[in-house]
Design a protein around this motif. Structure first.
Motif, PDB file in Angstrom:
ATOM      1  N   ASN A  22      14.759  22.080  29.988  1.00 21.18           N
ATOM      2  CA  ASN A  22      14.730  21.023  31.010  1.00 21.18           C
ATOM      3  C   ASN A  22      14.615  21.606  32.411  1.00 21.18           C
ATOM      4  OD1 ASN A  22      14.714  18.234  30.204  1.00 21.18           O
ATOM      5  ND2 ASN A  22      16.622  18.649  29.128  1.00 21.18           N
ATOM      6  N   GLU A  23      15.392  22.650  32.705  1.00 21.62           N
ATOM      7  CA  GLU A  23      15.315  23.298  34.018  1.00 21.62           C
ATOM      8  C   GLU A  23      13.913  23.843  34.271  1.00 21.62           C
ATOM      9  OE1 GLU A  23      17.396  24.046  36.697  1.00 21.62           O
ATOM     10  OE2 GLU A  23      18.833  22.625  35.878  1.00 21.62           O
ATOM     11  N   SER A  24      13.357  24.524  33.270  1.00 16.50           N
ATOM     12  CA  SER A  24      12.035  25.123  33.417  1.00 16.50           C
ATOM     13  C   SER A  24      10.960  24.068  33.633  1.00 16.50           C
ATOM     14  CB  SER A  24      11.689  25.956  32.177  1.00 16.50           C
ATOM     15  OG  SER A  24      12.602  27.002  32.009  1.00 16.50           O
ATOM     16  N   MET A  25      10.997  23.012  32.844  1.00 16.79           N
ATOM     17  CA  MET A  25       9.974  21.975  32.959  1.00 16.79           C
ATOM     18  C   MET A  25      10.081  21.233  34.287  1.00 16.79           C
ATOM     19  SD  MET A  25       9.531  20.696  29.067  1.00 16.79           S
ATOM     20  CE  MET A  25       7.835  20.169  29.231  1.00 16.79           C
ATOM     21  N   TYR A  26      11.290  21.055  34.773  1.00 16.07           N
ATOM     22  CA  TYR A  26      11.458  20.401  36.073  1.00 16.07           C
ATOM     23  C   TYR A  26      10.997  21.322  37.204  1.00 16.07           C
ATOM     24  CZ  TYR A  26      13.442  18.157  40.114  1.00 16.07           C
ATOM     25  OH  TYR A  26      13.593  17.580  41.353  1.00 16.07           O
ATOM     26  N   LYS A  27      11.428  22.557  37.141  1.00 17.36           N
ATOM     27  CA  LYS A  27      11.131  23.515  38.213  1.00 17.36           C
ATOM     28  C   LYS A  27       9.636  23.798  38.347  1.00 17.36           C
ATOM     29  CE  LYS A  27      12.289  28.183  39.766  1.00 17.36           C
ATOM     30  NZ  LYS A  27      13.057  29.389  39.454  1.00 17.36           N
ATOM     31  N   PHE A  28       8.950  23.974  37.226  1.00 18.45           N
ATOM     32  CA  PHE A  28       7.563  24.422  37.291  1.00 18.45           C
ATOM     33  C   PHE A  28       6.519  23.323  37.209  1.00 18.45           C
ATOM     34  CE2 PHE A  28       9.895  28.226  35.892  1.00 18.45           C
ATOM     35  CZ  PHE A  28       9.591  29.038  36.975  1.00 18.45           C
TER      36      PHE A  28
END
Length: 90
Positions: A22-28
């Motif tokens: 979730n963090e990765s998909m939101y951040k990138f």
């Protein structure tokens, strides 16, 4: 000592995997936080259907820094999804 170690999926990492993705998909790619059915059900979605799921762990922090999902698609092939926080595209 290696900086990154790779391990097959283990249920003890499920919450951390979900948070990492979730963090990765939101951040990138600015995708909102949500329950992602494949990740919430790794055992069912990947493993029991003939696929695999691995995690990459930073050995200095013992945190997940990447995931690899190998997914069987019908009887015609497989799909690979690799997620790493330093990649800009998923």
């Amino acid at each position: 000592m290696e900086k990154i170690k790779y391990a097959e999926y283990d249920n003890i990492y499920l919450e951390e995997i979900n948070n990492f993705i979730n963090e990765s998909m939101y951040k990138f790619i600015n995708r909102p936080y949500k329950v992602r059915q494949d990740v919430a059900n790794i055992e069912e979605h990947y493993i029991r259907n003939g696929g695999k799921f691995w995690i990459a762990i930073d050995t200095s922090s013992n945190k997940i820094v990447g995931t690899i999902g190998l997914e069987k698609r019908d009887d015609v092939g497989i799909s690979v999804c690799i997620r790493h926080p330093e990649d800009n595209e998923f």
